[in-house]
Design an enzyme around this catalytic site. Structure first.
Site, short mmCIF file in Angstrom:
data_model
loop_
_atom_site.label_atom_id
_atom_site.label_comp_id
_atom_site.label_asym_id
_atom_site.label_seq_id
_atom_site.Cartn_x
_atom_site.Cartn_y
_atom_site.Cartn_z
N GLU A 64 0.84 -1.20 0.00
CA GLU A 64 0.00 0.00 0.00
C GLU A 64 0.88 1.25 0.00
OE1 GLU A 64 -0.08 -2.62 1.94
OE2 GLU A 64 -1.98 -2.91 2.97
N CYS A 99 -0.20 0.47 7.55
CA CYS A 99 -0.68 0.93 6.23
C CYS A 99 -2.03 1.62 6.37
CB CYS A 99 -0.79 -0.25 5.28
SG CYS A 99 0.83 -0.86 4.83
N ARG A 199 11.73 -23.02 -7.02
CA ARG A 199 12.86 -22.99 -6.08
C ARG A 199 13.10 -21.57 -5.57
NH1 ARG A 199 17.56 -27.00 -8.48
NH2 ARG A 199 16.42 -28.95 -8.24
N LEU A 219 20.73 -28.39 -6.12
CA LEU A 219 19.50 -27.87 -5.51
C LEU A 219 19.55 -26.35 -5.37
CD1 LEU A 219 18.94 -30.63 -2.77
CD2 LEU A 219 17.99 -30.54 -5.08
N SER A 236 19.79 -39.64 8.07
CA SER A 236 19.80 -40.13 9.46
C SER A 236 21.19 -40.56 9.93
CB SER A 236 18.86 -41.33 9.60
OG SER A 236 17.71 -41.15 8.85
N GLU A 314 11.80 -32.22 -2.98
CA GLU A 314 12.20 -32.82 -4.26
C GLU A 314 12.67 -34.26 -4.06
OE1 GLU A 314 14.13 -30.84 -7.35
OE2 GLU A 314 13.33 -28.86 -6.88
N GLY A 316 13.76 -38.22 -3.14
CA GLY A 316 13.00 -39.10 -4.01
C GLY A 316 11.82 -39.80 -3.35
N LEU A 319 11.64 -40.70 0.60
CA LEU A 319 11.34 -39.55 1.45
C LEU A 319 9.93 -39.03 1.17
CD1 LEU A 319 12.42 -37.59 3.59
CD2 LEU A 319 13.24 -36.14 1.74
N SER A 322 7.43 -41.05 3.14
CA SER A 322 7.47 -40.71 4.57
C SER A 322 6.78 -39.38 4.83
CB SER A 322 8.91 -40.54 5.03
OG SER A 322 9.46 -41.73 5.30
N1 LIG Z 1 12.22 -37.23 -11.27
C1 LIG Z 1 12.18 -36.63 -10.10
O1 LIG Z 1 11.37 -35.71 -9.92
C2 LIG Z 1 13.11 -37.03 -8.97
C3 LIG Z 1 13.23 -36.21 -7.85
C4 LIG Z 1 14.07 -36.63 -6.82
C5 LIG Z 1 14.75 -37.83 -6.92
N2 LIG Z 1 14.65 -38.59 -8.02
C6 LIG Z 1 15.35 -39.90 -8.12
O2 LIG Z 1 15.01 -40.67 -6.97
C7 LIG Z 1 16.08 -41.53 -6.66
C8 LIG Z 1 16.36 -41.48 -5.16
O3 LIG Z 1 15.20 -41.85 -4.44
P1 LIG Z 1 15.28 -42.78 -3.14
O4 LIG Z 1 13.90 -43.17 -2.81
O5 LIG Z 1 16.29 -43.84 -3.39
O6 LIG Z 1 15.94 -41.86 -2.02
P2 LIG Z 1 15.46 -40.52 -1.25
O7 LIG Z 1 14.02 -40.54 -1.03
O8 LIG Z 1 16.09 -39.36 -1.92
O9 LIG Z 1 16.21 -40.72 0.13
C9 LIG Z 1 15.77 -41.70 1.02
C10 LIG Z 1 16.69 -41.77 2.19
O10 LIG Z 1 16.53 -40.59 3.01
C11 LIG Z 1 16.86 -40.91 4.33
N3 LIG Z 1 15.83 -40.46 5.28
C12 LIG Z 1 16.05 -39.82 6.44
N4 LIG Z 1 14.93 -39.65 7.11
C13 LIG Z 1 13.95 -40.18 6.39
C14 LIG Z 1 12.56 -40.32 6.61
N5 LIG Z 1 11.96 -39.88 7.71
N6 LIG Z 1 11.86 -40.95 5.66
C15 LIG Z 1 12.43 -41.42 4.53
N7 LIG Z 1 13.76 -41.31 4.28
C16 LIG Z 1 14.51 -40.69 5.20
C17 LIG Z 1 16.95 -42.44 4.41
O11 LIG Z 1 18.32 -42.80 4.42
P3 LIG Z 1 19.06 -42.88 5.87
O12 LIG Z 1 18.32 -43.93 6.62
O13 LIG Z 1 20.45 -43.21 5.56
O14 LIG Z 1 18.86 -41.54 6.45
C18 LIG Z 1 16.35 -42.90 3.10
O15 LIG Z 1 16.86 -44.11 2.64
C19 LIG Z 1 17.24 -41.10 -7.50
O16 LIG Z 1 17.39 -42.01 -8.55
C20 LIG Z 1 16.83 -39.75 -8.04
O17 LIG Z 1 17.38 -39.49 -9.31
C21 LIG Z 1 13.83 -38.22 -9.06
#
Ligand SMILES: NC(=O)c1ccc[n+]([C@@H]2O[C@H](COP(=O)([O-])OP(=O)(O)OC[C@H]3O[C@@H](n4cnc5c(N)ncnc54)[C@H](OP(=O)(O)O)[C@@H]3O)[C@@H](O)[C@H]2O)c1
Length: 384
Positions: A64, A99, A199, A219, A236, A314, A316, A319, A322
């Site tokens: 404003e 304002c 981002r 990132l 972790s 982002e 994979g 995560l 979870s």
């Molecule tokens: N196309 C897309 O949009 C896109 C985006 C992102 C990724 N990707 C692809 O996805 C793949 C990786 O995915 P991913 O599933 O293997 O790995 P991720 O989801 O990136 O990482 C998983 C890891 O995060 C850690 N973590 C810590 N706290 C967690 C929680 N509360 N819940 C879940 N995980 C937790 C765990 O390892 P610790 O137990 O060691 O902590 C778990 O194994 C890659 O190939 C990548 O290129 C694609």
């Protein structure tokens, strides 16, 4: 949707084009005002725009006041004018004066507002003060469109936790990478450019250690004039390599690594020496089966306390699952590419155990759809 009927409007009936312009202006503050709201304002009299403004930088003048300054610089007096503003004008002394005071002093006679301000310091008081000074207030004008601009702010101010938007790019058969892990690129350049806009918009970006080990990502935000997000890695057991690009650039763009308590103090110290912030987060207690990973809900609490108001998640897939399980995800951005990877071992956006029954699915409602070259972006809100 227009929030008022014609017959309800006291004074001149408001015109949607001016509020739409104010919304456009509000978005220009994206990436610069967190954790404040995005706000735009347009001042009009007799069909002529006298001044325009938006909240440009955190701690600086509100929309404003910027619109008033713009009008004044062009030599306009503002008596009898109407101001269109996307959010209820503030009425308290914060980093800048209220304002409402400026609107009253300038002799503006009608205030058309989009969203209510849920900030307890403002909430309804801004309207009341204006009305007490004889100003016509028209609230809830294009409210839905104005609210959509500030979903991060509304969530953060009411919960103290960041608004989390999950983003992924997948093929038509629901794969985010090929069976070999190759994922560059699922979508085309236009869609990827849009990701950099996201981002810029979100204060934080979060990924799992699996993605860091697979892709060694930066990132960062590669949009012209954009702002790099704070990088948050869920790791972790502190597996992040010291030579990873994230660690190597931690002094230029902040990196927070969240690990379990008591994990490898030597590695934690080495990371901290390189500029990484290491946070110890308690383990999940409700995960089934027990996985000894950090608790995402605790992490969100701590990020909120550190003024991270929004996060682009982002992945994979591990995560992402979870994050959905722990109920922290509010929005999904799904980029859909006209490709098919196939393969039972190729990763999908949401891994883990998933729902046992259809009735247990996470439910979403669509809130947007756009085309980027050959790719489609589908936007959804998580409703359950
Ligand atoms: N196309 C897309 O949009 C896109 C985006 C992102 C990724 N990707 C692809 O996805 C793949 C990786 O995915 P991913 O599933 O293997 O790995 P991720 O989801 O990136 O990482 C998983 C890891 O995060 C850690 N973590 C810590 N706290 C967690 C929680 N509360 N819940 C879940 N995980 C937790 C765990 O390892 P610790 O137990 O060691 O902590 C778990 O194994 C890659 O190939 C990548 O290129 C694609």
């Amino acid at each position: 949707m227009n929030g008022i009927e014609k017959s309800d409007a006291a004074g001149p009936y408001p015109d949607e084009q001016y509020m739409r312009r104010a919304i456009e202006l509000a978005k220009r503050g994206s990436g610069h005002v967190n954790p404040n709201p995005l706000v735009g304002a347009v001042i009009v009299r007799d069909g002529e725009i006298l001044g325009e403004g938006w909240h440009e930088e955190y701690g600086e003048l509100h929309a404003e006041r910027n619109a008033i300054a713009h009008a004044r610089a062009a030599g306009h007096r503002l008596e009898g004018s109407t101001i269109y503003v996307t959010l209820e004008p503030c009425c308290h002394y914060g980093k800048t004066p209220p304002c409402t005071e400026a609107i009253i002093e300038e002799g503006i006679t009608t205030v058309v507002v989009g969203s209510d301000d849920p900030n307890p310091l403002v909430a309804g008081r801004g309207f009341r003060i204006l009305r007490e000074h004889g100003i016509t207030v028209i609230p809830h004008f294009l409210k839905e469109e104005c609210d959509a601009v500030n979903e991060v702010f509304f969530y953060y101010i009411s919960t103290g936790r960041p608004y989390v938007a999950m983003k992924y790019a997948m093929t038509l058969d629901g794969k985010i990478a090929c069976r070999t892990g190759d994922s560059r690129w699922v979508t085309g350049e236009e869609a990827r450019n849009h990701v950099h806009r996201l981002r810029n918009h979100f204060k934080g970006i979060m990924a799992g250690i699996g993605t860091v080990l697979a892709d060694d990502p930066m990132l960062n935000c590669r949009m012209k004039g954009g702002r790099d997000p704070v990088r948050i890695i869920c790791d972790s057991h502190l597996r992040i390599p010291l030579e990873s690009r994230l660690v190597q650039t931690a002094r230029e763009q902040p990196v927070i690594v969240a690990c379990l308590p008591g994990k490898n103090r030597t590695k934690a110290k080495q990371l901290e020496k390189k500029g990484v912030t290491v946070w110890e987060i308690p383990p999940e207690t409700e995960a089934e089966p027990h996985r000894n990973m950090i608790d995402l809900s605790c992490l969100m609490q701590k990020l909120g306390e550190n003024k991270i108001d929004g996060i682009l998640l982002e992945g994979g897939g591990t995560l992402n699952e979870s994050a959905l399980q722990s109920g922290i995800v509010s929005k999904v951005y799904c980029y859909l590419a006209p490709k098919i990877f196939g393969g039972a071992d190729a990763k999908t956006p949401v891994e883990g155990r998933g729902a046992a029954l259809v009735k247990d699915a996470w439910m979403l409602e669509r809130c947007g759809q756009r085309q980027f070259g050959e790719d489609i972006l589908l936007e959804y809100r998580v409703v359950r």
